[in-house]
Design a protein around this motif. Structure first.
Motif, PDB file in Angstrom:
ATOM      1  N   ASP A 152       1.021  -1.122   0.074  1.00  0.00           N
ATOM      2  CA  ASP A 152      -0.431   0.192  -0.191  1.00  0.00           C
ATOM      3  C   ASP A 152       0.956   1.420  -0.265  1.00  0.00           C
ATOM      4  O   ASP A 152       0.536   2.104  -0.643  1.00  0.00           O
ATOM      5  N   LEU A 153       1.906   1.451   1.319  1.00  0.00           N
ATOM      6  CA  LEU A 153       2.958   2.837   0.857  1.00  0.00           C
ATOM      7  C   LEU A 153       3.279   2.488  -0.438  1.00  0.00           C
ATOM      8  O   LEU A 153       3.141   3.760  -1.231  1.00  0.00           O
ATOM      9  N   ALA A 154       3.809   1.672  -0.844  1.00  0.00           N
ATOM     10  CA  ALA A 154       4.824   1.554  -2.136  1.00  0.00           C
ATOM     11  C   ALA A 154       3.491   2.683  -3.242  1.00  0.00           C
ATOM     12  O   ALA A 154       4.090   2.973  -4.109  1.00  0.00           O
ATOM     13  N   HIS A 155       2.566   2.159  -3.309  1.00  0.00           N
ATOM     14  CA  HIS A 155       2.109   2.270  -4.201  1.00  0.00           C
ATOM     15  C   HIS A 155       1.459   3.707  -3.972  1.00  0.00           C
ATOM     16  O   HIS A 155       1.373   4.461  -4.672  1.00  0.00           O
ATOM     17  N   LEU A 156       1.115   4.416  -3.034  1.00  0.00           N
ATOM     18  CA  LEU A 156       0.873   5.382  -2.283  1.00  0.00           C
ATOM     19  C   LEU A 156       1.389   6.469  -2.834  1.00  0.00           C
ATOM     20  O   LEU A 156       1.193   8.025  -3.474  1.00  0.00           O
ATOM     21  N   GLU A 157       3.158   6.217  -2.658  1.00  0.00           N
ATOM     22  CA  GLU A 157       4.040   7.351  -2.797  1.00  0.00           C
ATOM     23  C   GLU A 157       3.717   7.146  -4.083  1.00  0.00           C
ATOM     24  O   GLU A 157       4.469   8.437  -5.332  1.00  0.00           O
ATOM     25  N   LYS A 158       3.319   6.132  -5.723  1.00  0.00           N
ATOM     26  CA  LYS A 158       3.706   6.112  -6.885  1.00  0.00           C
ATOM     27  C   LYS A 158       2.087   6.225  -7.619  1.00  0.00           C
ATOM     28  O   LYS A 158       1.801   6.499  -8.796  1.00  0.00           O
ATOM     29  N   LEU A 159       1.163   6.691  -6.647  1.00  0.00           N
ATOM     30  CA  LEU A 159      -0.170   6.650  -7.047  1.00  0.00           C
ATOM     31  C   LEU A 159      -0.734   5.049  -8.236  1.00  0.00           C
ATOM     32  O   LEU A 159      -1.297   5.627  -9.149  1.00  0.00           O
ATOM     33  N   SER A 160      -0.566   4.470  -7.453  1.00  0.00           N
ATOM     34  CA  SER A 160      -0.583   3.518  -8.460  1.00  0.00           C
ATOM     35  C   SER A 160      -1.198   1.902  -8.084  1.00  0.00           C
ATOM     36  O   SER A 160      -0.682   1.047  -8.775  1.00  0.00           O
ATOM     37  N   SER A 161      -1.623   2.172  -7.045  1.00  0.00           N
ATOM     38  CA  SER A 161      -3.136   1.223  -6.433  1.00  0.00           C
ATOM     39  C   SER A 161      -3.664   0.188  -7.178  1.00  0.00           C
ATOM     40  O   SER A 161      -4.601   0.899  -7.695  1.00  0.00           O
ATOM     41  N   PRO A 162      -3.629  -0.501  -7.544  1.00  0.00           N
ATOM     42  CA  PRO A 162      -4.809  -1.307  -8.962  1.00  0.00           C
ATOM     43  C   PRO A 162      -6.354  -0.688  -8.230  1.00  0.00           C
ATOM     44  O   PRO A 162      -7.139  -0.822  -9.534  1.00  0.00           O
ATOM     45  N   GLU A 163      -6.331  -1.047  -6.561  1.00  0.00           N
ATOM     46  CA  GLU A 163      -7.756  -0.941  -6.722  1.00  0.00           C
ATOM     47  C   GLU A 163      -8.490  -0.244  -6.121  1.00  0.00           C
ATOM     48  O   GLU A 163      -9.385   0.524  -6.611  1.00  0.00           O
ATOM     49  N   VAL A 164      -7.285   1.152  -6.650  1.00  0.00           N
ATOM     50  CA  VAL A 164      -7.690   2.770  -6.254  1.00  0.00           C
ATOM     51  C   VAL A 164      -7.900   3.301  -7.477  1.00  0.00           C
ATOM     52  O   VAL A 164      -8.603   3.940  -7.617  1.00  0.00           O
ATOM     53  N   LEU A 165      -6.703   2.663  -8.540  1.00  0.00           N
ATOM     54  CA  LEU A 165      -7.369   3.621 -10.308  1.00  0.00           C
ATOM     55  C   LEU A 165      -8.315   3.416 -10.168  1.00  0.00           C
ATOM     56  O   LEU A 165      -9.056   3.849 -11.369  1.00  0.00           O
TER      57      LEU A 165
END
Length: 165
Positions: free
Chosen positions: A92-105
């Motif tokens: 989650d943290l790695a995705h937050l830094e890159k705005l890259s979470s598939p679930e959020v996107l």
């Protein structure tokens, strides 16, 4: 995906409010970037403290997450520990830094999804707003499930009491 809970939802809401109201945002600063702003809210450390802790090791948030060791005793690992305890995962943290979470996107409309920039404050706010809505929906579903389970248990106890009476 993060474990939905009130503490995490409140931390996201607090971070979003602070960013909207002028909190320091600097993607290249470990305490004022995407993860750094959320970490401030969860840990109550200042952006300067988080940045100082991160500088005891090399790299950005992704490097820190790769090197994370829960037993190292390093202050940055303690920051990450608190984020994990709040319900986030290393991913989650790695995705937050890159705005890259598939679930959020997948919850962001297509044109906006492709124009998100990891180092633009408004895009970070939008991404976090989308994520917190997902967390809130998941938390509500969990509460409804727990309520149903409790109702079933109550009915079972009542039925057992009637049979034994």
């Amino acid at each position: 995906m993060a474990r939905a809970n009130l503490k995490l939802i409140q931390a996201f809401r607090g971070t979003i409010d602070k960013l909207k109201n002028g909190a320091s945002y600097q993607w290249g600063h470990m305490g004022a970037c995407n993860c750094g702003n959320l970490a401030q809210e969860i840990t109550k450390y200042s952006k300067g403290e988080i940045h100082k802790y991160a500088m005891q090791r090399h790299g950005d948030w992704n490097d820190q997450l790769i090197d994370y060791c829960p037993t190292s005793g390093l202050p940055m690992d303690e920051v990450i520990d608190q984020l994990l305890e709040a319900g986030l995962t290393v991913s989650d943290l790695a995705h937050l830094e890159k705005l890259s979470s598939p679930e959020v996107l997948k919850e962001i409309p297509l044109p906006r999804r492709h124009s998100l920039k990891k180092n633009v404050k408004e895009d970070v706010i939008f991404y976090m707003e989308t994520w917190v809505k997902i967390l809130e929906e998941n938390w509500i579903q969990q509460q409804n499930i727990n309520l149903k389970i409790n109702n079933i248990k109550t009915l079972q106890k009542n039925n057992e009491a009637e049979v034994l009476a």
